[in-house]
Design an enzyme around this catalytic site. Structure first.
Site, PDB file in Angstrom:
ATOM      1  N   SER A  60      32.616  26.061  12.633  1.00 48.17           N
ATOM      2  CA  SER A  60      31.349  26.438  12.837  1.00 48.17           C
ATOM      3  C   SER A  60      30.393  25.820  11.610  1.00 48.17           C
ATOM      4  O   SER A  60      29.168  25.882  11.822  1.00 48.17           O
ATOM      5  CB  SER A  60      31.191  27.794  12.423  1.00 48.17           C
ATOM      6  OG  SER A  60      31.750  28.344  11.226  1.00 48.17           O
ATOM      7  N   HIS A 118      33.119  25.270  19.807  1.00 47.73           N
ATOM      8  CA  HIS A 118      32.900  26.432  18.758  1.00 47.73           C
ATOM      9  C   HIS A 118      32.704  27.454  19.453  1.00 47.73           C
ATOM     10  O   HIS A 118      31.537  27.750  20.323  1.00 47.73           O
ATOM     11  CB  HIS A 118      31.634  26.171  17.867  1.00 47.73           C
ATOM     12  CG  HIS A 118      31.110  27.118  16.784  1.00 47.73           C
ATOM     13  ND1 HIS A 118      30.077  27.306  16.618  1.00 47.73           N
ATOM     14  CD2 HIS A 118      32.044  27.964  16.341  1.00 47.73           C
ATOM     15  CE1 HIS A 118      29.923  28.527  15.967  1.00 47.73           C
ATOM     16  NE2 HIS A 118      31.301  28.880  15.580  1.00 47.73           N
ATOM     17  N   GLU A 137      29.760  26.218  22.026  1.00 44.27           N
ATOM     18  CA  GLU A 137      29.039  24.987  21.976  1.00 44.27           C
ATOM     19  C   GLU A 137      30.076  24.007  21.864  1.00 44.27           C
ATOM     20  O   GLU A 137      31.060  24.020  21.312  1.00 44.27           O
ATOM     21  CB  GLU A 137      28.518  25.134  20.169  1.00 44.27           C
ATOM     22  CG  GLU A 137      27.417  26.003  20.243  1.00 44.27           C
ATOM     23  CD  GLU A 137      26.963  26.343  18.895  1.00 44.27           C
ATOM     24  OE1 GLU A 137      25.718  26.161  18.511  1.00 44.27           O
ATOM     25  OE2 GLU A 137      27.778  26.130  17.734  1.00 44.27           O
ATOM     26  N   ASN A 168      24.117  28.581  14.867  1.00 44.79           N
ATOM     27  CA  ASN A 168      23.957  28.789  13.285  1.00 44.79           C
ATOM     28  C   ASN A 168      22.735  28.088  12.750  1.00 44.79           C
ATOM     29  O   ASN A 168      22.005  28.616  11.644  1.00 44.79           O
ATOM     30  CB  ASN A 168      25.151  28.388  12.576  1.00 44.79           C
ATOM     31  CG  ASN A 168      26.255  29.359  12.760  1.00 44.79           C
ATOM     32  OD1 ASN A 168      26.058  30.600  12.889  1.00 44.79           O
ATOM     33  ND2 ASN A 168      27.461  28.916  12.483  1.00 44.79           N
TER      34      ASN A 168
END
Length: 505
Positions: free
Chosen positions: A121, A142, A154, A192
Site C-alpha cells: 500500500s 493493491h 489498484e 491513499n
C-alpha cells in the site's frame, strides 16, 4: 467462466491474504495458501470455510458452490509448492527488504511467464522489482480491507512492468466482480494519495482552535455528506496506522507542503491514544460507542437586530432569501446602521480580512459559509472574528437556527471548515491528474469506492465550481501564506477556462 489465472498462490494469510484468496477461489482459480507462521495457512482455510458457510446460510451462495470453492483452496508447505501457479500475490509485512527477498525466491520457482503481484500500500513497485531478473512480470495489485466488500483494486505498473501483465490483472479483477483502476507507481498510488487532504486539513483546522473535534466532524458530515468525520475516521483506522502513512507520503514526496502531517497526531500516537481499538482516541469509547457531548442549544434572543449583508457576499441573493424566510429585518442601504448585525460570506478569506478590507465594524461582523446552496446542506456554519461581540454572536446563532436547522459557530478561519477541507481534497486530486498518476475517471471511481466519499474529488470540485475552488485556494494562500494551498496547474487552467475538472486534453 475460465479464470484469467487458473492457479493462484497467496503468500501471507492474514486478513488481506484470506480476502484475496476468497475472491480468487470464487473466480474459479485453484488457490495455494502459504504462510511462514506454522498453522496460519490452515487457519486461513478454516476461516474461508466459515465465511462461505455464512454466505450459504444467508442464501448468498449455494452449498455446491461453497464445496467447489473450498475444494479449490490448497495448503502449500513451502514456497516451492507454488511452482505451478500462474499468479502469485504477496500480502506480507510492509518492508521493502522482505518483499524483495520473497520475490527473488519466487522468481526462481515459478514459470518465466508467471505474474508476480505485490499488495503493497505504500512501497514503490519499481523498488520491489529492482533486483529481479524479470521485473516486467511484477506489478502492484493493491486490495483494500475487507477485500470482499471493498470493490476497488489498484493495478500499479512499475517502471518496467509489462502492459500485458497489468491488463491480465485488470481483467482478473473484473472476474471477481470488483472494479480495477490503473495507477502509476507513485507514493500512495490513488486512494491513499487522494485521501491525504481530509484528515491533514481537519487537523490544521483544530490546531488553530477554530473548533473542536466533534464540531468539525458534524460540519463535514452535515454540510458535505461524508459518512464519517475526519476524527471519527482516524479513530476507526487508528493513529498507529494512519499517522505513519501521513509521514511516509510526506517524506516520499520530499516534504511537499500539501501532505504535511500534524504534531497533534504525532503526540497522540506517542501517548498511545490511537483510537477506538484502545478505547480512547479523539473520542472516549464506552463498549465501542463514542462519547460525544451534546451540541449547545441555540441561544434565546428576544429582540434580534436588523441584518446587513456585504455586497461581496457569496450567493448574496440566496442569502437574502434565506434571511427573509427566517423572518429577519433586512437592511439594504449602502452601509449598515449603527445597530445592525453585519454578515459577510467569503470564499477562502477569513472574517477578519473582510471586516478590515471593507471597513466594517468588526464587533458586529459575523461570517456565514455559503459555498454550497443552503437547501443542499443539513447544517449552517457561522464564524466570529476576534472582535465579535457576544450579543452579536448570540443573535446570529439564534436567527439562523429559527427553522430548527443545526447551526455551528466556529472561530475565524480562512474558508471556515468545509471550504478549506474540500478545496484541499479537490486540489490534491487535480494535481494527481496533472502528474498523470491516473485518469480523472479512475480517480473519482477509486476514491468513491475506496474511501466512501459522497462523490469523487473532481465531481466535488465540479459541483462547487472550479472557479470557486480556485478562488478559495488563492484566498487561503493569501490568509495563511502557505504554499500548501497553491492551486494545481490542472485546477488553475480548468478554472480559468470554465472547464470541468474531468476534462482531458
Amino acid at each position: 467462466m475460465q479464470p484469467i489465472f487458473p492457479s493462484a498462490g497467496i503468500v501471507g494469510t492474514g486478513a488481506m491474504g484470506r480476502g484475496i484468496a476468497q475472491m480468487a477461489a470464487q473466480a474459479g482459480s485453484r488457490v495455494w495458501l502459504f504462510d511462514l507462521q506454522p498453522g496460519a495457512a490452515q487457519a486461513a482455510r478454516d476461516a474461508l470455510q466459515t465465511t462461505w458457510q455464512t454466505l450459504v446460510g444467508k442464501n448468498r451462495m449455494d452449498a455446491g458452490t461453497m464445496e467447489a470453492c473450498l475444494e479449490r483452496v490448497q495448503l502449500a508447505t513451502s514456497l516451492s509448492d507454488l511452482a505451478p501457479c500462474d499468479l502469485v500475490v504477496e500480502a506480507v509485512v510492509e518492508r521493502l527488504d522482505v518483499k524483495q527477498r520473497l520475490f527473488a525466491d519466487l522468481e526462481d520457482i515459478v514459470q518465466s511467464d508467471a505474474v508476480l503481484a505485490t499488495n503493497t500500500s505504500s512501497l514503490s513497485v519499481t523498488a520491489i522489482a529492482a533486483a529481479l531478473k524479470r521485473p516486467s512480470q511484477l506489478a502492484g495489485y493493491h486490495f483494500f480491507n475487507p477485500v470482499p466488500l471493498m470493490k476497488v483494486v489498484e493495478v500499479i505498473a512499475g517502471l518496467k512492468t509489462s502492459g500485458e501483465v497489468c491488463q491480465r490483472l485488470t481483467d482478473y479483477t473484473r472476474q471477481f466482480g470488483h472494479t480495477p483502476v490503473a495507477a502509476q507507481d507513485t507514493p500512495g498510488f490513488i486512494v491513499n494519495h487522494a485521501g491525504r487532504g481530509y484528515g491533514t486539513e481537519a487537523l490544521r483546522v483544530v490546531g488553530e482552535q477554530v473548533a473542536d473535534f466533534a464540531t468539525i466532524d458534524r460540519i463535514l458530515k452535515d454540510q458535505m455528506g461524508f459518512r464519517l468525520g475526519p476524527f471519527e475516521l482516524m479513530d476507526l483506522t487508528a493513529l498507529d496506522v494512519s499517522h505513519p502513512v501521513m509521514e511516509s507520503i510526506y517524506h516520499q514526496y520530499f516534504e511537499e507542503p500539501r501532505y504535511r502531517p500534524s504534531v497533534i497526531t504525532a503526540q497522540r500516537l506517542a501517548g498511545g491514544v490511537v483510537g477506538k481499538k484502545v478505547g480512547e482516541g479523539f473520542y472516549i469509547y464506552d463498549k465501542g460507542v463514542a462519547r460525544m457531548a451534546a451540541e449547545p442549544p441555540a441561544p434565546d434572543v428576544a429582540d434580534l437586530p436588523p441584518v446587513w449583508v456585504s455586497p461581496k457576499a457569496a450567493r448574496r441573493q440566496e442569502l437574502y432569501q434565506l434571511l427573509k424566510n427566517l423572518g429577519a429585518t433586512i437592511e439594504t442601504g449602502a452601509a449598515p446602521s449603527a445597530t445592525a448585525l453585519i454578515l459577510v460570506a467569503p470564499l477562502g478569506l477569513d472574517v477578519t480580512t473582510l471586516a478590515a478590507v471593507e471597513r466594517l465594524d468588526a464587533t458586529r461582523t459575523m461570517g456565514i459559509d455559503m459555498m454550497l446552496e443552503d437547501a443542499a446542506t443539513r447544517r449552517r456554519v457561522l464564524a466570529t472574528n476576534p472582535a465579535t461581540r457576544p450579543d452579536m454572536r448570540a443573535a446570529a446563532h439564534a436567527l439562523f437556527a429559527r427553522d430548527d436547522k443545526p447551526v455551528s459557530v466556529v472561530r475565524d478561519s480562512g474558508g471556515f471548515v468545509t471550504q478549506r477541507v474540500v478545496a484541499t481534497i479537490v486540489n490534491i486530486a487535480a494535481d494527481m491528474c496533472q502528474q498523470g498518476i491516473c485518469t480523472p475517471a479512475d480517480l473519482d471511481v477509486a476514491v468513491t469506492l475506496g474511501l466512501g466519499y459522497p462523490a469523487g474529488p473532481l465531481a466535488m470540485g465540479d459541483r462547487i465550481g472550479p472557479t470557486n475552488v480556485l478562488e478559495i485556494l488563492f484566498n487561503l494562500q493569501t490568509v495563511y501564506g502557505d504554499p500548501r494551498y497553491r492551486p494545481s496547474p490542472w485546477l488553475r487552467r480548468r478554472g480559468a477556462l470554465g472547464l470541468s475538472l474531468t476534462h482531458e486534453e
